[in-house]
Scaffold this active site. Structure first.
Site, PDB file in Angstrom:
ATOM      1  N   ILE A  59     -13.357 -38.674  -9.868  1.00  0.00           N
ATOM      2  CA  ILE A  59     -11.986 -39.638  -9.815  1.00  0.00           C
ATOM      3  C   ILE A  59     -10.988 -38.565  -9.340  1.00  0.00           C
ATOM      4  O   ILE A  59     -10.927 -37.496 -10.024  1.00  0.00           O
ATOM      5  CB  ILE A  59     -11.895 -40.332 -11.156  1.00  0.00           C
ATOM      6  N   SER A  60     -10.008 -39.105  -8.462  1.00  0.00           N
ATOM      7  CA  SER A  60      -9.275 -37.792  -8.009  1.00  0.00           C
ATOM      8  C   SER A  60      -8.081 -37.641  -9.207  1.00  0.00           C
ATOM      9  O   SER A  60      -8.140 -38.188 -10.208  1.00  0.00           O
ATOM     10  CB  SER A  60      -8.391 -38.230  -6.761  1.00  0.00           C
TER      11      SER A  60
END
Ligand code: SAM
Length: 217
Positions: A59-60
């Protein structure tokens, strides 16, 4: 849970200049990021860093997500396609901005991640977001054209089917570049007669977009 941490993260993102649009700030304040993070690393949910979600995917970092959403200029009632559902967090933020009347579709190629993202979205009240398992480099013709397309994995160039599926006046945001490095965050706008106006918005680092119009592995 984690309300103070979430509030502080948003304050930092505003102070650092990553967040400025009020509807996107409100979405960051509302969506519980920790609900999209695997349980064993939940305490890191509100640090500004990418986190592992398994299957060699991430997940960024919140600041990168802020850059993506602000530069794509997502607005209420737009119809949005996301390529790369992962945890579902991005899709929830988009859903919070566009609302159900617009419509959010998110494509994931890994079955288990689509399941993870779908379950997270449902538990947090965004069960109306449609998560589809397929090769997102081919877009989603059935629901096209799109006001906005957000690609959250990096291809060597903008995938042709995604460009074709943009509305006139629509925008596509995607990382473009090499495998894991020398990548640029690109915003493409489809003008009258279909020509593209391309803007480069700085360096970034994403996992590879794997598929027919992306990387082989
Ligand atoms: N947006 C996600 C979130 O909010 O957690 C994070 C996305 S992660 C950086 C990139 C995702 O793109 C991974 O889940 C990966 O499996 C997916 N992906 C890679 N190639 C794809 C493709 N051709 N079609 C759909 N998803 C793809």
């Amino acid at each position: 849970m984690y309300e103070r941490e979430r509030e502080e993260l948003v304050e930092r993102l505003v102070r650092w200049g990553y967040l400025s649009k009020q509807d996107i700030i409100d979405a960051f304040k509302k969506v519980p990021r920790h609900e999209f993070i695997p349980e064993n690393i939940r305490d890191y949910s509100y640090a500004d860093q990418p986190l592992s979600i398994g299957h060699r995917q991430t997940i960024s970092a919140p600041s990168m997500i802020a850059i993506m959403l602000e530069s794509l200029d997502i607005k209420t009632e737009q119809k949005v396609l996301e390529v790369g559902t992962g945890s579902g967090y991005n899709a929830a933020l988009i859903a919070e901005v566009v609302r159900q009347k617009g419509g959010v579709f998110s494509i994931e190629r890994v079955d288990e991640l689509a399941e993870f993202g779908r379950a997270n979205l449902k538990r947090t009240g965004y069960g109306w977001v449609q998560v589809v398992v397929r090769d997102g480099t081919c877009g989603y013709e059935k629901e096209a054209p799109w006001d906005r397309i957000l690609v959250t994995a990096c291809a060597p160039e903008l995938p042709k089917p995604l460009v074709e599926q943009m509305k006139i006046g629509g925008k596509l945001g995607a990382p473009v570049g090499q495998h894991y490095m020398f990548q640029t965050w690109v915003i493409a706008e489809k003008r009258d007669k279909g020509e593209l106006k391309i803007e480069e918005r700085g360096g970034c680092s994403f996992v590879p977009l794997v598929g027919k119009y992306g990387w082989e592995t």
